[in-house]
Design an enzyme around this catalytic site. Structure first.
Site, mmCIF file in Angstrom:
data_model
loop_
_atom_site.group_PDB
_atom_site.id
_atom_site.type_symbol
_atom_site.label_atom_id
_atom_site.label_comp_id
_atom_site.label_asym_id
_atom_site.label_seq_id
_atom_site.Cartn_x
_atom_site.Cartn_y
_atom_site.Cartn_z
ATOM 1 N N ARG A 21 1.035 0.446 -27.634
ATOM 2 C CA ARG A 21 1.748 -0.429 -26.634
ATOM 3 C C ARG A 21 3.294 -0.435 -26.745
ATOM 4 N NH1 ARG A 21 -2.521 -5.696 -26.226
ATOM 5 N NH2 ARG A 21 -4.180 -4.639 -25.166
ATOM 6 N N LYS A 56 13.580 6.887 -17.855
ATOM 7 C CA LYS A 56 12.371 7.393 -17.313
ATOM 8 C C LYS A 56 11.406 8.257 -18.127
ATOM 9 C CE LYS A 56 13.399 7.105 -12.274
ATOM 10 N NZ LYS A 56 13.731 7.970 -11.198
ATOM 11 N N GLU A 115 22.624 19.317 -11.667
ATOM 12 C CA GLU A 115 22.448 17.984 -11.767
ATOM 13 C C GLU A 115 23.786 17.291 -11.813
ATOM 14 O OE1 GLU A 115 20.023 16.079 -11.553
ATOM 15 O OE2 GLU A 115 18.219 17.126 -12.307
ATOM 16 N N LYS A 146 25.629 8.801 -14.041
ATOM 17 C CA LYS A 146 24.157 8.386 -14.421
ATOM 18 C C LYS A 146 24.001 6.871 -15.017
ATOM 19 C CE LYS A 146 19.506 9.188 -14.672
ATOM 20 N NZ LYS A 146 18.811 10.291 -15.476
ATOM 21 N N GLU A 185 14.977 1.251 -10.591
ATOM 22 C CA GLU A 185 15.014 1.891 -9.320
ATOM 23 C C GLU A 185 14.171 1.317 -8.258
ATOM 24 O OE1 GLU A 185 13.233 6.244 -7.729
ATOM 25 O OE2 GLU A 185 13.954 6.215 -9.618
ATOM 26 N N ARG A 216 19.122 2.913 -7.397
ATOM 27 C CA ARG A 216 19.025 4.142 -8.232
ATOM 28 C C ARG A 216 18.127 5.254 -7.739
ATOM 29 N NH1 ARG A 216 16.597 3.949 -14.770
ATOM 30 N NH2 ARG A 216 16.116 6.076 -14.866
ATOM 31 N N ASN A 258 17.810 10.760 -6.699
ATOM 32 C CA ASN A 258 16.831 11.532 -6.329
ATOM 33 C C ASN A 258 17.539 12.685 -5.593
ATOM 34 O OD1 ASN A 258 14.311 10.622 -7.652
ATOM 35 N ND2 ASN A 258 14.652 8.564 -6.719
ATOM 36 N N HIS A 281 16.113 16.023 -5.082
ATOM 37 C CA HIS A 281 14.779 16.088 -5.871
ATOM 38 C C HIS A 281 13.395 16.117 -4.967
ATOM 39 C CE1 HIS A 281 17.476 15.672 -9.224
ATOM 40 N NE2 HIS A 281 16.529 15.949 -10.042
ATOM 41 N N HIS A 283 11.286 19.107 -6.247
ATOM 42 C CA HIS A 283 10.044 18.840 -6.897
ATOM 43 C C HIS A 283 9.119 19.626 -5.839
ATOM 44 C CE1 HIS A 283 11.157 14.819 -9.322
ATOM 45 N NE2 HIS A 283 11.682 16.049 -9.841
ATOM 46 N N HIS A 299 13.815 23.712 -13.004
ATOM 47 C CA HIS A 299 14.049 22.507 -12.348
ATOM 48 C C HIS A 299 15.503 22.440 -11.762
ATOM 49 C CE1 HIS A 299 14.237 18.085 -11.611
ATOM 50 N NE2 HIS A 299 15.428 18.076 -12.281
#
Length: 416
Positions: free
Chosen positions: A139, A161, A203, A262, A272, A276, A280, A283, A287, A299
């Site tokens: 956990r 993330k 990026e 960032k 997000e 935020r 993306n 992306h 993606h 990427h």
């Protein structure tokens, strides 16, 4: 001996505050000091097979010297237990349930406990995967991120993330789990292939386009200085070596400015919920390209194409002036990043792949179809269109396919 950081950036959230240390020195002396910093924790270094091979000598030395360091400081660990090394196959395909389970089983067999710490040494795949393991193991246990690629240093390692891919899409299962610290060591870029170095700039360019026109001007003004890594053709650096500020000053300034963008966005919207989402940009399409290429397109290159096409969509939807789109196209092309879709990628398939993105919502209760895709629109270079605070706009399939065909025609005329 641990060196003073070249720059320290703090990421402060309501629940946690942690440092991002940016060094010009090698990361191995920093790793060797961790048993002293955490004398009551065992350290589980997770990396991929490629990095384990490149740095096999450094890893061998690290594990040996760390045992001695731990004993000298009278920790409670057995002689052979301060460090453990766990590796997995390199590449996006390792961001899977199967590899995550394998890592967890190795941690259990090594009797990892809740007060132990994972060290994620590698690029975005290592950070996402090791961070997700840390988020869910017992956990949640602590982890430290040490990114080794430009994509990870400027983006992937920052913001908490973590996650894995599924056959249904990229990064669809994961958690927000922030590290105790992020250690960025520039010399790790010495072993980065040139295509991956350039991919990292996708990026950085993204950050400039969504939020910082000054960073954009730095990129356009000094683009020739950034075409080749300041560490190009250098061998892996040892624990006692560093790079001089004079050799990397402009590049390091660019990198830290990108990191700050960032960080500020994450502080504004940690989970997000809205703002935020601007991170993306590029992306949704990027993606989709990765999925259709079975991750053969890396990427960074996928995001570069995604930034150009999402800027085109912004222009076609009348959010972005034509001149701004053309300037974006020129910057990405001049950085020797791809600006057009591979011939194998067709508009209907790309649209369908993009519907798997987390940002999309259904207009109906159907469990089998998503009517539109959503992307982050640009308003101008350095600013996004807020779209009533959602920072997303929808694109219907027919419009997308027409825009795709027109984009291909336009880029065929302008890419040479």
């Amino acid at each position: 001996m641990k060196r003073a950081p070249y720059k320290t950036i703090w990421l402060s959230l309501p629940s946690k505050r942690y440092p991002i240390y940016c060094y010009t020195s090698s990361g191995w002396d920093q790793l060797a000091s961790l048993p002293r910093q955490y004398p009551h924790s065992r350290l589980f270094l997770i990396t991929d097979h490629v990095l384990a091979r490149i740095y096999k000598n450094e890893l061998k030395t690290l594990l040996a010297t760390s045992r001695t360091a731990a004993l000298d400081h009278q920790t409670n660990h057995p002689k052979n237990r301060p460090w453990s090394l766990i590796t997995f196959p390199a590449g996006e395909h390792s961001k899977s349930h199967a590899v995550k389970l394998m890592l967890e089983e190795k941690l259990f067999k090594a009797r990892c406990s809740r007060n132990d710490i994972i060290i994620a040494l590698g690029g975005g795949v290592v950070g996402d995967l090791a961070g997700f393991v840390a988020a869910t193991f017992m956990r949640g246990i602590k982890y430290i991120s040490m990114p080794t690629t430009l994509v990870a240093m400027t983006d992937a390692a920052i913001g908490g993330k973590t996650g894995i891919d599924t056959p249904f899409g990229k990064n669809l299962i994961g958690a927000f789990h922030h590290p105790e610290a992020i250690y960025i060591h520039l010399p790790f870029l010495a072993t980065l292939p040139h295509i991956e170095y350039l991919g990292g700039f996708a990026e950085i360019i993204k950050h400039a386009l969504i939020r910082n026109v000054t960073l954009y001007k730095m990129l356009t003004t000094h683009i020739k200085s950034f075409e080749v890594s300041p560490l190009h053709n250098k061998r892996p650096m040892t624990a006692t070596e560093s790079v001089t500020a004079s050799a990397t000053g402009l590049f390091f300034k660019l990198l830290t400015e990108s990191i700050l963008i960032k960080v500020r966005v994450v502080i504004h919207d940690p989970l997000e919920t809205a703002y935020r989402r601007i991170l993306n940009f590029g992306h949704t399409i990027g993606h989709g390209i990765e999925i259709l290429s079975d991750y053969k397109i890396n990427h960074g290159n996928a995001v570069a194409i995604g930034c150009v096409f999402e800027a085109w969509l912004s222009y076609r939807l009348k959010y972005l002036p034509a001149e701004h789109f053309e300037n974006i196209f020129s910057l990405i092309k001049n950085m020797h990043l791809p600006v057009t879709f591979p011939i194998a990628i067709k508009a209907p398939a790309l649209y369908n792949a993009c519907t798997r993105d987390k940002k999309n919502e259904r207009k109906t209760a159907s469990l089998t179809t998503t009517d539109t895709i959503k992307f982050v629109p640009l308003k101008k270079i350095g600013s996004v269109f807020a779209a009533k605070g959602t920072y997303l706009v929808s694109v219907e399939k027919a419009f997308f396919i027409k825009a795709f065909k027109d984009f291909q025609k336009w880029t065929d005329q302008h890419r040479h």
